[in-house]
Design a protein around this motif. Structure first.
Motif, PDB file in Angstrom:
ATOM      1  N   SER A  46      11.629   3.727 -60.528  1.00 24.50           N
ATOM      2  CA  SER A  46      10.604   4.496 -61.241  1.00 24.50           C
ATOM      3  C   SER A  46      10.246   5.760 -60.461  1.00 24.50           C
ATOM      4  CB  SER A  46       9.360   3.649 -61.501  1.00 24.50           C
ATOM      5  OG  SER A  46       8.675   3.366 -60.308  1.00 24.50           O
ATOM      6  N   GLN A  47      10.310   5.699 -59.141  1.00 24.67           N
ATOM      7  CA  GLN A  47      10.071   6.886 -58.322  1.00 24.67           C
ATOM      8  C   GLN A  47      11.275   7.820 -58.360  1.00 24.67           C
ATOM      9  OE1 GLN A  47       9.257   4.866 -54.655  1.00 24.67           O
ATOM     10  NE2 GLN A  47       7.104   4.548 -55.156  1.00 24.67           N
ATOM     11  N   ARG A  50      11.074   9.730 -61.417  1.00 23.43           N
ATOM     12  CA  ARG A  50       9.733  10.320 -61.472  1.00 23.43           C
ATOM     13  C   ARG A  50       8.959   9.924 -62.728  1.00 23.43           C
ATOM     14  NH1 ARG A  50      11.714  15.806 -58.822  1.00 23.43           N
ATOM     15  NH2 ARG A  50      11.566  15.068 -56.687  1.00 23.43           N
ATOM     16  N   ILE A  51       8.914   8.620 -62.975  1.00 27.10           N
ATOM     17  CA  ILE A  51       8.129   8.127 -64.104  1.00 27.10           C
ATOM     18  C   ILE A  51       7.001   7.210 -63.646  1.00 27.10           C
ATOM     19  CG2 ILE A  51      10.011   8.348 -65.775  1.00 27.10           C
ATOM     20  CD1 ILE A  51      10.403   5.282 -65.543  1.00 27.10           C
ATOM     21  N   GLU A  52       6.766   7.127 -62.329  1.00 27.54           N
ATOM     22  CA  GLU A  52       5.809   6.168 -61.793  1.00 27.54           C
ATOM     23  C   GLU A  52       4.383   6.395 -62.284  1.00 27.54           C
ATOM     24  OE1 GLU A  52       7.589   8.288 -59.889  1.00 27.54           O
ATOM     25  OE2 GLU A  52       6.288   9.281 -58.454  1.00 27.54           O
ATOM     26  N   ASN A  53       4.055   7.596 -62.779  1.00 17.77           N
ATOM     27  CA  ASN A  53       2.700   7.864 -63.255  1.00 17.77           C
ATOM     28  C   ASN A  53       2.550   7.742 -64.762  1.00 17.77           C
ATOM     29  OD1 ASN A  53       1.654   8.356 -60.664  1.00 17.77           O
ATOM     30  ND2 ASN A  53       2.487  10.417 -60.695  1.00 17.77           N
ATOM     31  N   ARG A  54       3.630   7.424 -65.449  1.00 16.10           N
ATOM     32  CA  ARG A  54       3.552   7.275 -66.903  1.00 16.10           C
ATOM     33  C   ARG A  54       2.873   5.965 -67.264  1.00 16.10           C
ATOM     34  NH1 ARG A  54       8.483   9.894 -70.093  1.00 16.10           N
ATOM     35  NH2 ARG A  54       7.360   8.761 -71.709  1.00 16.10           N
TER      36      ARG A  54
END
Length: 162
Positions: A46-47, A50-54
């Motif tokens: 996920s990092q 770069r989707i870790e904040n979704r």
């Protein structure tokens, strides 16, 4: 007095059998080494994309995997990822939605405590006229995770998508 001792003995037996039943049920909620290896890889992937904040990330588990799915999702949430079970992404009012991280079967234990498995990250936002998700990343993880030790990346081989 004898009746009181018998009643107390009966209560103790009932309590110990309930405790044993609870212990048998507990493994579904506890993370084993393989589960912790999967959590480690999902968090890393996920990092990587770069989707870790979704808030619309779903985790999908391949058929037949011996994974404690609820425990894995709870652990990912405790680590700050806003994840859902795969059903959440597939049953939106507008059809499939969000990002999907799939743990593809099988998971192989190549040596004690070392697990090899494939993860795929896809975007489920389906443009009109297309019938498949856009694959963003696919790769094979080898993760060592034994006992109480922290998971350790042995190797990662990306097999799809830049």
């Amino acid at each position: 007095m004898l009746i009181l001792k018998a009643a107390i003995g009966g209560l103790l037996i009932a309590a110990s059998s309930q405790s044993a039943s609870a212990k048998e049920a507990a493994p579904d909620n506890e993370l084993r080494s393989v589960d912790r290896a999967v959590v480690f890889a999902i968090q890393r992937d996920s990092q990587g994309v770069r989707i870790e904040n979704r808030k619309d990330i779903c985790v999908q588990f391949g058929h037949g995997l011996d994974i404690h799915e609820k425990a894995v999702i709870l652990e990912l949430k405790s680590k700050g990822l806003k994840v859902h079970h795969n059903n959440w992404c597939n049953h939106g009012p507008d059809g499939p939605r969000g990002m999907n991280i799939a743990v593809v079967a099988p998971i192989r234990e190549t040596s004690p405590g070392t697990y090899e498995f494939l993860l795929e990250v896809s975007d489920l936002s389906i443009p009109e006229g297309e019938h498949f998700a856009t694959l963003l990343r696919r790769g094979t993880y080898v993760v060592h995770c034994e006992g109480g030790s922290e998971p350790e990346l042995v190797s990662y081989r990306q097999t799809c998508c830049p």
